[in-house]
Enzyme design. Sequence first.
Site, PDB file in Angstrom:
ATOM      1  N   LEU A 261       0.716  -1.187  -0.008  1.00  0.00           N
ATOM      2  CA  LEU A 261       0.028  -0.051   0.054  1.00  0.00           C
ATOM      3  C   LEU A 261       0.606   1.282  -0.125  1.00  0.00           C
ATOM      4  CD1 LEU A 261      -2.929  -0.990   2.522  1.00  0.00           C
ATOM      5  CD2 LEU A 261      -2.822  -1.277  -0.039  1.00  0.00           C
ATOM      6  N   ASP A 262       2.036   1.163  -0.010  1.00  0.00           N
ATOM      7  CA  ASP A 262       2.843   2.421  -0.422  1.00  0.00           C
ATOM      8  C   ASP A 262       4.021   2.199  -1.291  1.00  0.00           C
ATOM      9  OD1 ASP A 262       3.072   4.966   0.057  1.00  0.00           O
ATOM     10  OD2 ASP A 262       4.296   4.759   2.418  1.00  0.00           O
ATOM     11  N   VAL A 263       4.168   1.518  -2.182  1.00  0.00           N
ATOM     12  CA  VAL A 263       5.160   1.287  -3.222  1.00  0.00           C
ATOM     13  C   VAL A 263       5.275   2.679  -4.007  1.00  0.00           C
ATOM     14  CG1 VAL A 263       5.711   0.085  -5.392  1.00  0.00           C
ATOM     15  CG2 VAL A 263       4.543  -1.051  -3.614  1.00  0.00           C
TER      16      VAL A 263
END
Length: 235
Positions: free
Chosen positions: A92-94
């Site tokens: 969820l934070d690539v």
Amino acid sequence: TQGSREMVERFKEKFMKEARTISKLYHSNIVHVIEVFEENNTVYYVMDYIEGSSLQDLIKIKGKLSESVAVDYIRQIADALDYIHKRNLNHLDVKPANIMVSRSDNRVILIDFGISKQYDSAGDQTSSTPIGLSHGYAPVEQYKPGGVSTFSPQTDIYALGATLYKLVTGNTPPQIDEGLPPLPSTISKPVVEAIKKAMQFRKVDRPSSISEFLKLLQATAIPVDVIPVDVISED
């Protein structure tokens, strides 16, 4: 205040739960958590030290990457995402700032699972704690309350496509309501197609799995150029 203490306890529990989840991940392109412990009325976890630089810093120094190097890095991170998706976990934070390039072997390593979510076998979230987002890399569902309450590889795939966009153009991806601008003609058709498909507004229009995303890149050239380790520094 009592309310503040309760909030801190909730986030400590979430932090411990996530740290223990990550500590079970063993993949060459994922940072490894060595130990999780409580001390000084707070919680810590210890990770491997990675000598190198983030892709974000690398682009700031050197500008956009060659297509072959960018695709090689993206394939490595895709393999890491495939590994966690098979364990019902979304990062969820690539984004480039959360991808380190190891100085010793030019390997890229996914870090910062701070807002990752674990899902059960039915695909439902095991924690309802609100999450953050990174503009340009987060798809529309991350902006909606409950938008990532069920497991969806397409959310990470959007961010992976946005990261590829950043690597090959040197530009921050557009906001979700701005639309994708035309990509430079120097970028190959498979890479353009992979970016466009991954960054579709609707989840249903994106590749449904990492393997589907990688199929879009199959026609790209095998990397022949490598960024020398000495560029991962401002010296």
